[in-house]
Design an enzyme around this catalytic site. Structure first.
Site, mmCIF file in Angstrom:
data_model
loop_
_atom_site.group_PDB
_atom_site.id
_atom_site.type_symbol
_atom_site.label_atom_id
_atom_site.label_comp_id
_atom_site.label_asym_id
_atom_site.label_seq_id
_atom_site.Cartn_x
_atom_site.Cartn_y
_atom_site.Cartn_z
ATOM 1 N N GLY A 92 46.152 -25.618 -59.469
ATOM 2 C CA GLY A 92 47.394 -25.822 -60.460
ATOM 3 C C GLY A 92 48.599 -25.173 -59.917
ATOM 4 O O GLY A 92 49.603 -25.945 -60.178
ATOM 5 N N GLY A 121 40.853 -23.955 -55.709
ATOM 6 C CA GLY A 121 39.578 -23.144 -55.650
ATOM 7 C C GLY A 121 38.473 -24.202 -55.146
ATOM 8 O O GLY A 121 37.648 -23.790 -54.246
ATOM 9 N N LYS A 157 39.946 -31.548 -63.611
ATOM 10 C CA LYS A 157 40.906 -31.171 -64.430
ATOM 11 C C LYS A 157 41.893 -32.051 -64.811
ATOM 12 O O LYS A 157 42.977 -32.101 -64.408
ATOM 13 C CB LYS A 157 41.743 -29.729 -64.261
ATOM 14 C CG LYS A 157 40.546 -28.555 -64.318
ATOM 15 C CD LYS A 157 41.025 -27.420 -63.913
ATOM 16 C CE LYS A 157 40.188 -26.262 -63.661
ATOM 17 N NZ LYS A 157 40.519 -24.993 -62.968
HETATM 18 N N1 LIG Z 1 33.905 -38.047 -60.509
HETATM 19 C C1 LIG Z 1 33.550 -36.868 -61.091
HETATM 20 N N2 LIG Z 1 33.359 -36.614 -62.048
HETATM 21 C C2 LIG Z 1 32.723 -35.408 -62.456
HETATM 22 N N3 LIG Z 1 33.266 -34.284 -61.875
HETATM 23 C C3 LIG Z 1 34.023 -34.473 -60.601
HETATM 24 C C4 LIG Z 1 34.124 -35.931 -60.190
HETATM 25 N N4 LIG Z 1 34.638 -35.831 -58.943
HETATM 26 C C5 LIG Z 1 34.904 -34.432 -58.713
HETATM 27 N N5 LIG Z 1 34.397 -33.485 -59.838
HETATM 28 C C6 LIG Z 1 34.498 -32.241 -60.111
HETATM 29 O O1 LIG Z 1 35.789 -31.464 -59.899
HETATM 30 C C7 LIG Z 1 35.640 -30.341 -59.595
HETATM 31 C C8 LIG Z 1 36.982 -29.587 -59.177
HETATM 32 O O2 LIG Z 1 37.969 -29.907 -60.095
HETATM 33 P P1 LIG Z 1 39.050 -29.098 -60.269
HETATM 34 O O3 LIG Z 1 38.879 -27.732 -60.868
HETATM 35 O O4 LIG Z 1 40.111 -29.776 -61.014
HETATM 36 O O5 LIG Z 1 39.604 -28.955 -58.823
HETATM 37 P P2 LIG Z 1 40.203 -27.868 -57.863
HETATM 38 O O6 LIG Z 1 39.646 -26.743 -58.288
HETATM 39 O O7 LIG Z 1 40.295 -28.006 -56.474
HETATM 40 O O8 LIG Z 1 41.701 -27.853 -58.361
HETATM 41 C C9 LIG Z 1 34.467 -30.040 -58.934
HETATM 42 O O9 LIG Z 1 33.342 -29.112 -59.216
HETATM 43 C C10 LIG Z 1 33.854 -31.352 -58.817
HETATM 44 O O10 LIG Z 1 32.318 -31.258 -58.745
HETATM 45 O O1 LIG Z 2 41.037 -21.675 -60.790
HETATM 46 C C1 LIG Z 2 42.328 -21.771 -61.137
HETATM 47 O O2 LIG Z 2 42.798 -22.937 -60.967
HETATM 48 P P1 LIG Z 2 42.714 -24.104 -60.116
HETATM 49 O O3 LIG Z 2 41.215 -24.410 -60.295
HETATM 50 O O4 LIG Z 2 43.717 -25.002 -60.412
HETATM 51 O O5 LIG Z 2 42.990 -23.194 -58.888
HETATM 52 C C2 LIG Z 2 43.112 -20.493 -61.485
HETATM 53 O O6 LIG Z 2 41.989 -19.357 -61.422
HETATM 54 C C3 LIG Z 2 43.618 -20.749 -62.913
HETATM 55 O O7 LIG Z 2 42.458 -21.008 -63.890
HETATM 56 P P2 LIG Z 2 43.030 -21.790 -65.104
HETATM 57 O O8 LIG Z 2 43.016 -23.150 -64.840
HETATM 58 O O9 LIG Z 2 41.513 -21.681 -65.984
HETATM 59 O O10 LIG Z 2 44.020 -21.155 -65.756
#
Ligand SMILES: Nc1ncnc2c1ncn2[C@@H]1O[C@H](COP(=O)(O)OP(=O)(O)O)[C@@H](O)[C@H]1O
Ligand SMILES: O=C(OP(=O)(O)O)[C@H](O)COP(=O)(O)O
Length: 394
Positions: free
Chosen positions: A374, A351, A197
């Site tokens: 986040g 997550g 993200k």
């Molecule tokens: N180089 C990459 N290209 C695309 N997706 C990636 C890459 N590195 C990690 N990811 C993906 O990022 C996702 C997690 O991102 P995010 O939701 O931002 O993390 P978190 O939930 O830990 O905050 C994972 O599903 C992973 O597969």
């Molecule tokens: O998975 C979540 O965010 P996170 O991956 O940053 O922990 C929370 O459930 C918030 O979801 P959102 O980022 O779609 O508001």
């Protein structure tokens, strides 16, 4: 914490609208990691024991105000039912007459899970009418959704204007542990930021650069920084409009004396799949038709070394696509380094990062695994979380 907690109020016989974060990873209609559901159990069990009629509300994914069949909470209700060892009623709506009819049938101590609150366009807009419609269902509001506390939505903030509003136990614990870790961080203090993200995370890097000694950028975020160095990134994840910002972050790191780390080598794949062909390339040599999906072996060694020399590490976001075996090694290396570093207090946020640590069987070696990615980042930035601000003061 200066906010009222569930223990401060009487809930026996009352209908409680409890916002939880059941935004869990799913595959083929099944919950693949139930960490967030288990984390909410103490609050749910307490409400059941106290004889409340428990309404649970959550979002799942980002359906953008529409009904998306795959994002219904039915599988979550099933898992919750197994974990609670107790029947969980599931409604196909999150408010309105059909829900009120189900609530009327509840006995004290019963549990009902409402449908995905993000199926309603008003949820993310914090629409006053929707907040009122949620509030109409209940006598009391409890927010235990730490993972969504950084969102000012109808079910996380707006509803609190209409009901007595208190925090759940998970919310309290998260704020307590993270607050203590950050009020006076032990140094060297390292932040590892990865994941996908980009838009959500790139902003907080700015704030972390004022606090940390070391910053490691990985995962999908890294390609915006690689681009900022002037290299091509092939088909990798890229946030073109954040390239200049990435450049300015590298300058700020230098000015602040923060050691800045990003991958020096990359595992690229010719397909986003476990059967992809892979190769390890330097960051200035990513082939045009390939996608960067993990950090390479040299990067992993550097990261592990930084981790072992740190006293406090906060980690948010996987270092690669850990769900696919060929691209899981960067994330695994970081998890292993944290597990081995006994003198390092490790805080895992997010997550997916939490799911990764769980998948590698290293969860019990971490000091704190936050259920919010986040949310924990914004908290660590010093930002006020709307889901917390909305609760009643003590
Ligand atoms: N180089 C990459 N290209 C695309 N997706 C990636 C890459 N590195 C990690 N990811 C993906 O990022 C996702 C997690 O991102 P995010 O939701 O931002 O993390 P978190 O939930 O830990 O905050 C994972 O599903 C992973 O597969
Ligand atoms: O998975 C979540 O965010 P996170 O991956 O940053 O922990 C929370 O459930 C918030 O979801 P959102 O980022 O779609 O508001």
């Amino acid at each position: 914490m200066n906010k009222k907690s569930l223990k401060d109020i009487e809930i026996q016989g009352k209908v409680v609208f409890c916002r939880v974060d059941f935004n869990v990873p799913m595959e083929e209609g099944k919950v693949t990691d139930d960490t967030r559901i288990r984390a909410a159990l103490p609050t749910i069990q307490y409400m059941v024991e106290q004889g409340a009629k428990v309404l649970l509300a959550s979002h799942l994914g980002r359906p953008k105000g529409q009904v998306v069949e795959e994002l219904r909470l039915n599988a979550v209700a099933e898992r919750l039912q197994e974990l609670l060892g107790k029947n969980v009623v599931k409604t196909d709506e999150a408010h309105g007459d059909s829900v009120k009819e189900e609530i009327a049938k509840l006995n004290n101590g019963d549990v009902l899970l409402l449908e995905n609150v993000r199926f309603y366009p008003g949820e993310e807009k914090n629409d006053a009418e929707l907040a009122k419609a949620f509030a109409e269902l209940a006598d009391v509001y409890v927010n235990d959704a730490f993972g969504a506390a950084h969102r000012a939505h109808a079910s996380t903030a707006g509803i609190a204007e209409h009901l007595p509003a208190v925090s759940g136990f998970l919310m309290e614990k998260e704020l307590d542990v993270l607050g203590k870790a950050l009020s006076n961080p032990e140094r060297p203090f390292t932040a590892i930021i990865g994941g996908a993200k980009v838009k959500d995370k790139i902003g907080v890097i700015d704030h972390l650069l004022d606090k940390v000694d070391n910053l490691i950028i990985g995962g999908g975020l890294a390609y915006t920084f690689i681009k900022a160095l002037g290299h091509g990134v092939g088909k990798s994840l890229l946030e073109e409009d954040k390239v200049d910002l990435a450049k300015s972050f590298m300058e700020k790191a230098k000015a602040n004396g923060v050691n800045f780390y990003m991958p020096v080598d990359i595992v690229v794949g010719d397909d986003f799949s476990k059967d992809a062909n892979t190769q390890v390339v330097a960051i200035d040599n990513i082939p045009e038709d390939w996608e960067g999906l993990d950090c390479g072996p040299k990067s992993r060694e550097i990261y592990a070394d930084v981790i072992k020399k740190s006293k406090l590490v906060i980690w948010n976001g996987p270092l690669g696509v850990f769900e696919l075996e060929p691209f899981s090694h960067g994330t695994k290396a970081v998890a292993e380094a944290l597990a081995e570093a006994n003198d390092t207090y490790s805080v895992i946020g997010g997550g997916d990062s939490a799911a990764a640590v769980e998948k590698f069987g290293l969860a019990d070696k971490m000091d704190h695994i936050s259920t919010g990615g986040g949310a924990s980042l914004e908290f660590m930035e010093g930002k006020e979380l709307p889901g917390v601000v909305a609760l009643n003061d003590k």
